[in-house]
Design a protein around this motif. Structure first.
Motif, mmCIF file in Angstrom:
data_model
loop_
_atom_site.group_PDB
_atom_site.id
_atom_site.type_symbol
_atom_site.label_atom_id
_atom_site.label_comp_id
_atom_site.label_asym_id
_atom_site.label_seq_id
_atom_site.Cartn_x
_atom_site.Cartn_y
_atom_site.Cartn_z
ATOM 1 N N MET A 1 0.787 -1.270 0.082
ATOM 2 C CA MET A 1 -0.053 0.102 0.046
ATOM 3 C C MET A 1 0.938 1.102 -0.070
ATOM 4 O O MET A 1 0.579 2.223 -0.662
ATOM 5 C CB MET A 1 -0.876 -0.050 1.271
ATOM 6 C CG MET A 1 -2.215 -1.069 1.040
ATOM 7 S SD MET A 1 -3.350 -0.958 2.307
ATOM 8 C CE MET A 1 -3.454 0.851 2.540
ATOM 9 N N TYR A 2 1.890 1.037 0.597
ATOM 10 C CA TYR A 2 2.906 2.405 0.598
ATOM 11 C C TYR A 2 3.048 2.752 -0.674
ATOM 12 O O TYR A 2 3.371 3.859 -1.135
ATOM 13 C CB TYR A 2 4.084 2.010 1.567
ATOM 14 C CG TYR A 2 5.052 3.277 1.794
ATOM 15 C CD1 TYR A 2 4.745 4.415 2.227
ATOM 16 C CD2 TYR A 2 6.224 3.223 0.978
ATOM 17 C CE1 TYR A 2 5.690 5.415 2.521
ATOM 18 C CE2 TYR A 2 7.192 4.222 1.268
ATOM 19 C CZ TYR A 2 6.707 5.542 1.870
ATOM 20 O OH TYR A 2 7.686 6.414 2.015
ATOM 21 N N ASN A 3 3.494 1.505 -1.597
ATOM 22 C CA ASN A 3 3.803 1.999 -3.188
ATOM 23 C C ASN A 3 2.809 2.628 -3.797
ATOM 24 O O ASN A 3 3.058 3.725 -4.406
ATOM 25 C CB ASN A 3 4.499 0.854 -3.980
ATOM 26 C CG ASN A 3 5.703 0.096 -3.368
ATOM 27 O OD1 ASN A 3 6.529 0.900 -2.625
ATOM 28 N ND2 ASN A 3 5.786 -1.086 -3.381
ATOM 29 N N SER A 15 4.277 16.255 -1.301
ATOM 30 C CA SER A 15 5.540 15.753 -0.280
ATOM 31 C C SER A 15 5.205 14.169 0.138
ATOM 32 O O SER A 15 4.023 13.865 0.277
ATOM 33 C CB SER A 15 5.699 16.447 0.968
ATOM 34 O OG SER A 15 4.625 16.611 1.720
ATOM 35 N N ILE A 16 6.147 13.659 0.595
ATOM 36 C CA ILE A 16 6.151 12.121 0.727
ATOM 37 C C ILE A 16 6.590 11.964 2.084
ATOM 38 O O ILE A 16 7.722 12.443 2.545
ATOM 39 C CB ILE A 16 6.660 11.072 -0.055
ATOM 40 C CG1 ILE A 16 6.161 11.198 -1.605
ATOM 41 C CG2 ILE A 16 6.945 9.726 0.149
ATOM 42 C CD1 ILE A 16 6.907 10.912 -2.733
ATOM 43 N N VAL A 17 5.950 11.076 3.043
ATOM 44 C CA VAL A 17 6.602 10.650 4.123
ATOM 45 C C VAL A 17 7.223 9.418 4.194
ATOM 46 O O VAL A 17 6.808 8.531 3.228
ATOM 47 C CB VAL A 17 5.233 10.337 5.619
ATOM 48 C CG1 VAL A 17 4.623 12.209 5.591
ATOM 49 C CG2 VAL A 17 4.317 9.707 5.189
ATOM 50 N N ARG A 18 7.853 9.069 5.244
ATOM 51 C CA ARG A 18 8.766 7.856 5.359
ATOM 52 C C ARG A 18 7.769 6.641 5.488
ATOM 53 O O ARG A 18 6.669 6.681 6.161
ATOM 54 C CB ARG A 18 9.982 7.924 6.538
ATOM 55 C CG ARG A 18 10.977 8.593 6.194
ATOM 56 C CD ARG A 18 11.965 8.340 7.248
ATOM 57 N NE ARG A 18 11.610 8.404 8.289
ATOM 58 C CZ ARG A 18 11.438 9.334 9.447
ATOM 59 N NH1 ARG A 18 11.872 10.728 9.021
ATOM 60 N NH2 ARG A 18 11.040 9.275 10.871
ATOM 61 N N SER A 19 7.967 5.419 5.380
ATOM 62 C CA SER A 19 7.293 4.149 5.268
ATOM 63 C C SER A 19 6.731 3.990 6.870
ATOM 64 O O SER A 19 5.821 3.716 7.176
ATOM 65 C CB SER A 19 7.624 3.121 4.665
ATOM 66 O OG SER A 19 8.991 2.685 5.379
ATOM 67 N N LYS A 23 3.146 3.786 8.297
ATOM 68 C CA LYS A 23 2.648 2.825 8.900
ATOM 69 C C LYS A 23 2.228 3.116 10.374
ATOM 70 O O LYS A 23 1.023 2.685 10.610
ATOM 71 C CB LYS A 23 3.651 1.859 9.053
ATOM 72 C CG LYS A 23 3.830 0.887 8.025
ATOM 73 C CD LYS A 23 4.828 -0.150 7.954
ATOM 74 C CE LYS A 23 5.217 -0.782 6.858
ATOM 75 N NZ LYS A 23 5.749 -2.139 6.845
ATOM 76 N N GLN A 24 2.618 4.213 11.108
ATOM 77 C CA GLN A 24 2.202 4.509 12.462
ATOM 78 C C GLN A 24 0.931 5.214 12.360
ATOM 79 O O GLN A 24 0.111 4.999 12.990
ATOM 80 C CB GLN A 24 3.294 5.607 12.713
ATOM 81 C CG GLN A 24 2.901 6.141 14.201
ATOM 82 C CD GLN A 24 3.890 7.083 14.642
ATOM 83 O OE1 GLN A 24 4.994 7.258 13.903
ATOM 84 N NE2 GLN A 24 3.675 7.598 15.888
ATOM 85 N N VAL A 25 0.858 6.008 11.132
ATOM 86 C CA VAL A 25 -0.441 6.559 11.109
ATOM 87 C C VAL A 25 -1.826 5.566 11.082
ATOM 88 O O VAL A 25 -2.712 5.761 11.647
ATOM 89 C CB VAL A 25 -0.608 7.718 9.960
ATOM 90 C CG1 VAL A 25 -2.174 8.046 9.534
ATOM 91 C CG2 VAL A 25 0.362 8.869 10.236
ATOM 92 N N PHE A 26 -1.468 4.416 10.038
ATOM 93 C CA PHE A 26 -2.527 3.634 9.977
ATOM 94 C C PHE A 26 -2.674 2.732 11.336
ATOM 95 O O PHE A 26 -3.772 2.486 11.555
ATOM 96 C CB PHE A 26 -1.724 2.600 8.902
ATOM 97 C CG PHE A 26 -2.714 3.034 7.395
ATOM 98 C CD1 PHE A 26 -3.645 2.305 6.865
ATOM 99 C CD2 PHE A 26 -2.002 3.766 6.675
ATOM 100 C CE1 PHE A 26 -4.188 2.642 5.859
ATOM 101 C CE2 PHE A 26 -2.507 4.136 5.676
ATOM 102 C CZ PHE A 26 -3.628 3.687 4.953
ATOM 103 N N TYR A 27 -1.604 2.608 11.801
ATOM 104 C CA TYR A 27 -1.838 1.585 13.258
ATOM 105 C C TYR A 27 -2.550 2.726 14.496
ATOM 106 O O TYR A 27 -3.505 2.099 15.017
ATOM 107 C CB TYR A 27 -0.288 1.370 13.941
ATOM 108 C CG TYR A 27 0.367 0.214 13.060
ATOM 109 C CD1 TYR A 27 -0.402 -0.778 12.544
ATOM 110 C CD2 TYR A 27 1.610 0.353 12.611
ATOM 111 C CE1 TYR A 27 0.464 -1.656 11.583
ATOM 112 C CE2 TYR A 27 2.324 -0.395 12.118
ATOM 113 C CZ TYR A 27 1.729 -1.703 11.554
ATOM 114 O OH TYR A 27 2.294 -2.671 10.982
ATOM 115 N N SER A 28 -2.114 3.836 14.382
ATOM 116 C CA SER A 28 -2.587 4.557 15.298
ATOM 117 C C SER A 28 -3.898 5.474 15.218
ATOM 118 O O SER A 28 -5.135 5.222 16.081
ATOM 119 C CB SER A 28 -1.647 5.548 16.118
ATOM 120 O OG SER A 28 -1.307 6.482 15.054
#
Length: 108
Positions: A1-3, A15-19, A23-28
């Protein structure tokens, strides 16, 4: 999904954030997680894996795996044919995700 996220952000020149942040956004924030499903095993393979004396079932287990490989090859042949021959429809289903009553496979 990150791709997919990367492709989308690049397409709109944002702009792009690190993977790890992604993932942290999806988890929390969304309470979603990423995981890789484990391989499904049939009752026979589970039984063989749990046995102390595997040699007594070795021949039957090897035959079982040869049949499994043959069926997988046939499925791939059908999938490839369906891609090129519109008169040959093919479908596969993961029966593990169907909501059905659970029972022992040995009962069938």
């Amino acid at each position: 999904m990150y791709n997919l996220y990367l492709d989308e952000r690049e397409a709109v020149k944002e702009s792009i954030v690190r993977s790890s942040i992604y993932k942290q956004v999806f988890y929390s924030e969304y309470n979603l997680g990423f995981f890789k499903r484990s391989k499904d095993k049939c009752d026979f393979c589970k039984e063989f894996g749990n046995r102390q004396d595997k040699e007594s079932m070795r021949e039957e287990y090897d035959q079982h795996h040869r049949m499994k490989d043959r069926v997988r090859d046939l499925k791939n042949i059908d999938k490839n044919r369906a891609k090129t021959d519109c008169a040959f429809p093919a479908a596969t289903f993961d029966l593990d995700v169907l909501v059905t009553p659970k029972g022992s496979a040995k009962g069938f």
